[in-house]
Design an enzyme around this catalytic site. Structure first.
Site, PDB file in Angstrom:
ATOM      1  N   ASN A 137       2.747   0.422 -11.704  1.00  0.00           N
ATOM      2  CA  ASN A 137       3.526   1.104 -12.407  1.00  0.00           C
ATOM      3  C   ASN A 137       2.814   2.458 -12.857  1.00  0.00           C
ATOM      4  OD1 ASN A 137       5.462   2.706 -13.931  1.00  0.00           O
ATOM      5  ND2 ASN A 137       6.270   0.792 -14.681  1.00  0.00           N
ATOM      6  N   ASN A 142       9.367   7.782 -13.964  1.00  0.00           N
ATOM      7  CA  ASN A 142      10.661   7.225 -12.620  1.00  0.00           C
ATOM      8  C   ASN A 142      11.174   6.053 -12.357  1.00  0.00           C
ATOM      9  OD1 ASN A 142       8.463   5.514 -11.524  1.00  0.00           O
ATOM     10  ND2 ASN A 142       8.666   7.508  -9.746  1.00  0.00           N
ATOM     11  N   ASP A 143      10.931   5.120 -13.617  1.00  0.00           N
ATOM     12  CA  ASP A 143      11.413   4.490 -14.191  1.00  0.00           C
ATOM     13  C   ASP A 143      12.873   4.139 -13.315  1.00  0.00           C
ATOM     14  OD1 ASP A 143       9.259   3.021 -13.983  1.00  0.00           O
ATOM     15  OD2 ASP A 143       9.282   2.210 -15.610  1.00  0.00           O
ATOM     16  N   GLY A 162       9.395  -1.521 -12.324  1.00  0.00           N
ATOM     17  CA  GLY A 162       9.211   0.006 -12.160  1.00  0.00           C
ATOM     18  C   GLY A 162       8.179   0.433 -10.955  1.00  0.00           C
ATOM     19  N   ASP A 164       5.347   1.503  -8.449  1.00  0.00           N
ATOM     20  CA  ASP A 164       5.610   2.427  -7.919  1.00  0.00           C
ATOM     21  C   ASP A 164       4.468   3.403  -6.719  1.00  0.00           C
ATOM     22  OD1 ASP A 164       4.041   3.976  -9.734  1.00  0.00           O
ATOM     23  OD2 ASP A 164       5.489   4.506 -10.720  1.00  0.00           O
ATOM     24  N   ASP A 329      11.035  -4.990  10.775  1.00  0.00           N
ATOM     25  CA  ASP A 329      11.504  -6.066  10.309  1.00  0.00           C
ATOM     26  C   ASP A 329      12.209  -6.424  11.087  1.00  0.00           C
ATOM     27  OD1 ASP A 329      12.695  -7.335   8.064  1.00  0.00           O
ATOM     28  OD2 ASP A 329      14.762  -6.037   8.218  1.00  0.00           O
ATOM     29  N   GLU A 358       8.785  -8.332  13.820  1.00  0.00           N
ATOM     30  CA  GLU A 358       9.046  -9.356  12.673  1.00  0.00           C
ATOM     31  C   GLU A 358       9.775 -10.711  13.823  1.00  0.00           C
ATOM     32  OE1 GLU A 358      10.608 -11.560   8.912  1.00  0.00           O
ATOM     33  OE2 GLU A 358      11.522  -9.660   9.746  1.00  0.00           O
TER      34      GLU A 358
END
Length: 622
Positions: A137, A142-143, A162, A164, A329, A358
């Protein structure tokens, strides 16, 4: 780079003379001239926008066609761009009943000249996989972001904690010092979902970083700073599905934008139906058109406007950020003809780039189907350079399990897995790994056995392919019960007040246990050794069938100048091996250098000792 260009990254498109905010967004938000494909399609969204006649007033482009969608609130504009030497504006006029109403300004930037030749991740790299919310964090401010559905709750394993982009940026020196040369970030685009939004796989805006991770500009700055430290960045991308709170879900451009009539129908996950020569159309459709989850609407890539949108979105991020790779993905879930075209267009624009798909199958024949160059039984042509090597991942874990029964030879599983390389067009471009963000951590999978962990790390460092290590593997992080939120546990030291801080260089100050310190130092040593080893990056491979009742295994990487020998012994007993059979690789070498213990090993008597439950990485010169 001009300030004018930097300011143009905003997702709020400059729309002049627009009273009442009729046009809400234009995507892509800007584009570049000088691309190999000089066509671009703009998706314009705004209330009643289709009622206007749109004409191009001026700018470096030719207006090819305007498509009105089924929804009156969308138009798609096809442009052919001209080469520009600087940033320019395209100006569109909007007419209603012959009267000019709404002008629109769209930015065209000059493409960076060298970007087409960007080098993607490759076998010279070791990838560090990060779950951004759980790593560090760096910016607590910006949490929580006003207006977003989920607030931070670090006490909830499935909540937002949190971490980032700023935290990752602050950790680049640690990552580089550990020996990693590339980072793969789990998705960081906006994921404005009500719960479980931290993982990032339910995109709600394809052109915007989730503000709880940072901004588009912070993402680009991270890539730039990482590059300056010799670290490539790989973006996790999803074209199969979006999130149920994506902005377009309340107003789809076309009725067929989402599969299954925009109604949740669970996919069967029968991926084998794609390759199955006897598969029914029902089974194939039930797999590809079903939803991955009820909160993940399945995108219909057979809609040509959506297909163009997704291809352009990927190219936009590659060009804007300066990426070195994409991890796609759920690769076998989108329409397979679309995903082939998606790969082709990216690789055509960036020939030295890399994309890994994947395909979570333990059958190498299924995995190999997707790799570029594979001659498939059904004539399917893939353009995907790299695939995740799930068969090898399973073999690594199986090889470390305790032997049961007289004929149990678990190392033979590893031997057989590598022997299956004949099925792959390019085995050196497979991504090899022991675990990832979707499975129990490797230290748990080997039952907290440090020796098994050490053998697996040694194998990944030496074997063919591109190693990927999940964050926290270096300090033996493990999950207690297989819960995904706990698999993606916070990295110690990433939050202010953490009692343990694994980022610290001094072992005595970290608060880590002895085994964790050993593991971190061991991995750091072998990965930094690997950095400059061309014999590992590009050398040939040879291995020998397991010996000593199937409990020892030898793997070689070699070229004209150098040989690397990996020996592993999973027996609790020490083993003395007759290495005369290895002379076909090592020739007349009389000694080897143990890179971990930093000692010379004599090979004069064709005998070598290896301790029980251990691995040796030995260097030999020609």
């Amino acid at each position: 780079m001009s300030l004018k260009y930097i300011l143009s990254i905003s997702l709020c498109i400059f729309i002049s003379g627009l009273s009442g905010q009729d046009i809400e967004r234009v995507e892509p938000p800007f584009w570049w001239s000088g691309m190999k494909n000089d066509n671009v399609q703009l998706m314009v969204h705004g209330e009643g926008v289709s009622k206007y006649d749109i004409k191009l007033r001026k700018g470096p482009a030719k207006l090819l066609q305007v498509h009105k969608a089924e929804s009156p609130n969308y138009v798609f504009i096809d442009l052919k761009l001209e080469q520009t030497s600087e940033e320019e504006k395209i100006l569109f006029d909007f007419y209603l009943n012959g009267k000019k109403k709404k002008p629109l300004s769209y930015t065209i930037n000059q493409k960076i000249e060298a970007s087409s030749n960007k080098i993607g991740f490759n076998s010279s790299d070791v990838i560090y996989l990060l779950t951004p919310d759980r790593f560090r964090n760096g910016d607590p401010s910006n949490d929580a972001v006003e207006g977003m559905r989920e607030l931070p709750n670090r006490s909830n394993p499935g909540g937002r904690h949190g971490g980032d982009l700023e935290g990752i940026r602050q950790s680049l020196d640690y990552i580089s010092d550990m020996g990693f040369t590339a980072i793969w970030l789990n998705p960081v685009l906006e994921n404005d979902m009500e719960v479980y939004s931290y993982h990032g796989y339910s995109t709600t805006d394809y052109y915007k970083v989730d503000p709880r991770f940072g901004s588009n500009e912070e993402y680009r700055n991270l890539v730039s700073e990482a590059k300056s430290k010799g670290i490539k960045v790989i973006m996790d991308h999803i074209v199969n599905h979006c999130g149920s709170f994506h902005w377009w879900m309340d107003d789809l451009p076309y009725k067929d934008w989402i599969n299954s009539d925009n109604t949740y129908v669970q996919t069967t996950h029968r991926r084998e139906s794609i390759q199955d020569p006897y598969a029914s159309e029902f089974d194939q459709k039930a797999h590809s058109d079903g939803w991955f989850d009820k909160t993940m609407p399945d995108l219909n890539q057979r809609n040509p406007k959506l297909a163009r949108y997704l291809i352009q979105n990927t190219i936009w991020w590659i060009e804007y950020l300066g990426l070195s790779g994409i991890r796609q993905d759920t690769y076998p879930y989108p329409d397979k003809e679309f995903i082939s075209k998606w790969c082709y267009e990216i690789m055509n624009e960036y020939p030295n780039f890399n994309i890994v798909g994947e395909e979570w199958s333990y059958n190498p024949a299924i995995v190999a189907y997707w790799q570029k160059g594979k001659k498939n039984h059904d004539g399917y042509t893939s353009h995907l350079p790299s695939v995740m090597d799930f068969p090898m991942q399973k073999a690594l874990i199986d090889a470390m399990q305790e032997e049961t029964g007289e004929w149990s030879e678990k190392f033979a599983d590893l031997y057989r897995a590598l022997a299956n390389d004949f099925q792959y067009p390019d085995p050196k471009n497979l991504v090899v790994f022991a675990d990832n963000h979707d499975m129990s951590r490797i230290y748990k999978q080997v039952n907290q056995d440090l020796s098994s962990w050490q053998m697996i790390m040694s194998y990944l460092a030496v074997s063919r392919g591109i190693p990927q290590i999940y964050y926290g593997t270096e300090i033996l992080m493990e999950d207690p019960d297989g819960d995904h939120g706990k698999i993606r546990e916070d990295y110690p030291g990433g939050w202010e007040g953490d009692r343990t801080n694994a980022f610290l260089e001094d072992d005595t100050e970290t608060g880590l246990g002895d085994s964790q310190i050993f593991a971190r130092n061991y991995l750091k040593r072998i990965l930094n050794w690997r950095k400059d080893k061309d014999v590992i990056h590009h050398g040939k491979t040879k291995h020998f069938a397991p010996l000593f009742a199937g409990r020892t295994y030898a793997l070689f990487r070699y070229n004209d100048e150098e040989i690397v020998m990996l020996l592993m012994n999973k027996s609790t007993d020490d083993a003395e091996l007759d290495i005369s059979k290895y002379r076909e690789v090592i020739g007349n070498a009389l000694s080897a250098y143990d890179i971990v213990n930093e000692e010379e090993i004599s090979l004069v008597k064709d005998r070598i000792k290896i301790r029980g439950k251990s691995a040796m990485i030995l260097e030999l010169s020609r």
